[in-house]
Scaffold this active site. Structure first.
Site, PDB file in Angstrom:
ATOM      1  N   HIS A   1       8.131   7.273   6.371  1.00  0.00           N
ATOM      2  CA  HIS A   1       8.471   8.233   7.334  1.00  0.00           C
ATOM      3  C   HIS A   1       7.649   9.432   7.465  1.00  0.00           C
ATOM      4  O   HIS A   1       7.910  10.177   8.230  1.00  0.00           O
ATOM      5  CB  HIS A   1       9.887   8.660   6.405  1.00  0.00           C
ATOM      6  CG  HIS A   1      10.624   7.432   6.149  1.00  0.00           C
ATOM      7  ND1 HIS A   1      10.866   7.033   4.957  1.00  0.00           N
ATOM      8  CD2 HIS A   1      11.522   6.754   6.911  1.00  0.00           C
ATOM      9  CE1 HIS A   1      11.692   6.135   4.749  1.00  0.00           C
ATOM     10  NE2 HIS A   1      12.033   5.796   5.842  1.00  0.00           N
TER      11      HIS A   1
ATOM     12  N   CYS B   1      10.447   4.788  18.958  1.00  0.00           N
ATOM     13  CA  CYS B   1       9.446   3.666  18.877  1.00  0.00           C
ATOM     14  C   CYS B   1       9.794   2.384  19.500  1.00  0.00           C
ATOM     15  O   CYS B   1      11.026   2.127  19.633  1.00  0.00           O
ATOM     16  CB  CYS B   1       8.958   3.444  17.190  1.00  0.00           C
ATOM     17  SG  CYS B   1      10.351   2.448  16.441  1.00  0.00           S
TER      18      CYS B   1
ATOM     19  N   GLU C   1      11.733  11.822   8.033  1.00  0.00           N
ATOM     20  CA  GLU C   1      10.641  11.700   9.007  1.00  0.00           C
ATOM     21  C   GLU C   1      10.580  13.328   9.843  1.00  0.00           C
ATOM     22  O   GLU C   1       9.816  13.842  10.100  1.00  0.00           O
ATOM     23  CB  GLU C   1      11.164  10.690  10.148  1.00  0.00           C
ATOM     24  CG  GLU C   1      10.221  10.729  11.321  1.00  0.00           C
ATOM     25  CD  GLU C   1      10.507   9.962  12.469  1.00  0.00           C
ATOM     26  OE1 GLU C   1       9.997  10.186  13.551  1.00  0.00           O
ATOM     27  OE2 GLU C   1      11.197   8.776  12.129  1.00  0.00           O
TER      28      GLU C   1
ATOM     29  N   SER D   1      18.288   5.330   9.558  1.00  0.00           N
ATOM     30  CA  SER D   1      18.615   5.949  11.074  1.00  0.00           C
ATOM     31  C   SER D   1      18.803   4.822  11.931  1.00  0.00           C
ATOM     32  O   SER D   1      19.871   4.799  12.777  1.00  0.00           O
ATOM     33  CB  SER D   1      17.665   7.004  11.250  1.00  0.00           C
ATOM     34  OG  SER D   1      18.168   7.259  12.710  1.00  0.00           O
TER      35      SER D   1
END
Length: 322
Positions: free
Chosen positions: A84, A205, A136, A234
């Site tokens: 992360h 991503c 993150e 998440s």
């Protein structure tokens, strides 16, 4: 009387593809495994390497020790930073202590970090779309001076946002967000701050986008969807939301044993997917369990094929090749 295949009702499984591990997760897990091979156990890992209990427990069994903070790592011990990402202060502290560390940050997260640095160096204030408290987000905020970024989680946050210079803004996003939610947030930001600078490329991503698209592709044909993933993942939580927004009941489970059989009442076609930090063997575990009660008909629906891979850190790439 034990049931037989003939008296089980049929259950069609529509399995989304792509699903499960992404290239960043594969890389992070391999970094820990190779570090253990290189240094011997124990190898310390700051935070969960990825958000999946099965993966974490498997690495513990191989010699990984998971800690929350760097000060829990003994002097002289090797340490790995999670996929992360971490604030800049963490590797700096490791260097100060002379620790041998490896950074398993996903390269796509690192790309966001570098964008943040460049934008701040150019004098822009960053609006960051993400979830407060997520590792993150903490790692990305830790790349730039305090006060250089503002966090927004909802469209409502955008509406109430005040900034020092509306003409000198940029936005970035967490990599594991809902594609649809983020699009709405970006539209709100651009409507409120027409001069705001967008990222050079999509921050969400490829794996997150692909898994959400795959769920959308199967949802219309399903009576229910099961997502295999961790409750603190998440991207896994977003998959549940995507299915529900298609009008399909959905649930998140960590392992097959967590399945509540009542969830399948009236279900003829069950969609199955897995978050980017959940291994494929957990999908097979679920299919095998379902086959003990149903006459399972299995079909995979592939929306795209992923071929991305990421290089290992220097020093471990040679170990991998050996």
């Amino acid at each position: 009387m034990p049931d037989t295949a003939s008296d089980r009702r049929p259950l069609e499984l529509l399995i989304a593809a792509p699903r499960g591990f992404c290239a960043g997760v594969d890389r992070a897990i391999r970094i820990v495994e190779l570090a253990i091979e290189k240094h011997g156990a124990p190898v310390y890992v700051r935070h969960e390497i990825v958000h999946n209990k099965f993966v974490v427990d498997s690495l513990k069994a191989k010699g990984a020790v998971f800690v929350e903070e760097l000060d829990e790592v003994p002097d002289g011990a090797p340490v790995v930073f999670s996929a992360h990402g971490v604030p800049k202060s963490v590797p700096a502290a490791a260097q100060d202590r002379g620790l041998d560390y490896l950074d398993a940050t996903c390269p796509l997260v690192s790309k966001v970090h570098r964008q943040a640095e460049r934008l701040v160096a150019a004098g822009r204030h960053i609006i960051f779309i993400g979830h407060a408290g997520h590792p993150e987000v903490i790692g990305t905020f830790g790349q730039v001076p305090q006060g250089a970024m503002s966090l927004v989680e909802t469209v409502h946050d955008v509406a109430s946002l005040t900034v020092p210079d509306a003409g000198n803004l940029a936005f970035l996003t967490q990599t594991t967000l809902s594609v649809d939610d983020t699009a709405a947030m970006v539209a709100a930001l651009q409507a409120k701050f027409p001069a705001i600078q967008a990222p050079r490329g999509e921050d969400i991503c490829y794996a997150t986008s692909n898994r959400q698209a795959a769920v959308k592709a199967i949802a219309a044909a399903c009576d229910a969807v099961l997502v295999i993933g961790a409750p603190n993942s998440s991207n896994s939580l977003r998959l549940v939301e995507v299915a529900e927004r298609q009008g399909v009941q959905a649930a998140l489970i960590q392992r097959a044993a967590d399945l509540e059989w009542g969830f399948l009442d009236g279900v003829g076609t069950l969609g199955i997917t897995a978050g980017a930090s959940a291994p494929e063997l957990l999908v097979r575990e679920l299919v095998d369990l379902l086959a003990t009660r149903f006459d399972v008909i299995e079909r995979e629906e592939e929306t795209t094929r992923e071929t991305i891979s990421f290089k290992l850190p220097r020093g471990l790439d040679a170990a991998e090749a050996a």
